[in-house]
Design an enzyme around this catalytic site. Sequence first.
Site, short mmCIF file in Angstrom:
data_model
loop_
_atom_site.label_atom_id
_atom_site.label_comp_id
_atom_site.label_asym_id
_atom_site.label_seq_id
_atom_site.Cartn_x
_atom_site.Cartn_y
_atom_site.Cartn_z
N HIS A 2 0.82 -1.22 0.00
CA HIS A 2 0.00 0.00 0.00
C HIS A 2 0.85 1.26 0.00
CE1 HIS A 2 0.20 1.32 4.31
NE2 HIS A 2 0.39 0.05 4.57
N GLU B 153 -5.26 1.28 2.44
CA GLU B 153 -5.03 0.16 3.36
C GLU B 153 -5.26 0.60 4.79
OE1 GLU B 153 -2.46 -2.46 6.01
OE2 GLU B 153 -2.51 -0.28 5.73
#
Length: 350
Positions: free
Chosen positions: A65, A207
């Site tokens: 992420h 995320e």
Amino acid sequence: MDLKNFLQAVTAAPGISGYEALAAELIKAELCAYADEVRQDRLGNVVFLKKGTGDNRPRVLLAAHMDEIGLMVTKIEEGGFLRFTSVGGIDPRTIVGQEVVVFGKERLNAVVGAKPPHLTDEEERNKAYSMEDLFIDLALPEERVRRLVAIGDLAMIRRELVQLRGEVLAGKAMDDRAGVAVLAVCLEELARLHHTADVYAVATVQEEVGVRGAATSTYGIVPDLGIAVDVTHGDMPGVPEHETCKLGKGPAITVGPNIHPKIGNELVAVAKDRKIPYQLEVAAGPTGTDARAIQISRGGIPTGLVSVPLRYMHTSVELLDTEDIKMAGRLLAYFIAGLQMKFVEDLSCC
């Protein structure tokens, strides 16, 4: 790729969860040289495809992420002071006295302030700061603040990357742009290796607020297997040894119910065969990473997790050893180079 320069640039780029566009552009520019195709989906995930060779090609997803934690303005107080909330998991104790950049109608430098101990009573001094005790100070007249800043504007912790001994660096947003750096090392290594698998290396979004980018990118790619790349807690005083991994001793390979055992075992086997140092990490439940979303996408995706040890997570001085990034990237590259469809077919059962 110059790893330090990449981390210096990518950690400085704004990329708070849900607002990753500037970080995404920088990552695209850096990693596109190692990919056959690059695209960005509707949620903002950046997908790099490195094609394999042959007709029967497994589809491998690597996900790291690119979003970071940050602040969001909730109120403009009398005098032009800003109240705020967190985007992602921020401990208020870590942001007192930090420099920030507020993204209003223009970029504005500011600091996070709180009452000094001289002006607090004994009861207040014995308590940790809460978010409600803090404010952002732009040192501007209230009228100008109201003209330039609106409720919902973002603020990013401002911190330059610091080099410590050897290959150790500290700064903000290493979680998880260090993982994006692992993807870059892996793709660069794959350019020198023969591999059958099609590799989808994805810099995912959001995320920190619910592994959303991993969920949508996995659904769209439909991989045969997926590996999340993130950071994990590095060794430090006051934390049990079994809850951390040592810096400079190689990436952590996770085992547990979020991880397909055959993928975990194969990563260990590759590390041993290639003499890449590694550490085992136990996750008895869902991991707090993209692996959680990858595993339960569609009808279920066999999933692994490789992590870079990092100290002081979710602060502005996240500290790591870049040798661990290099070793993690090489581990993934060799894992992919040895991957055949038979291994994928065997993943249908544990």
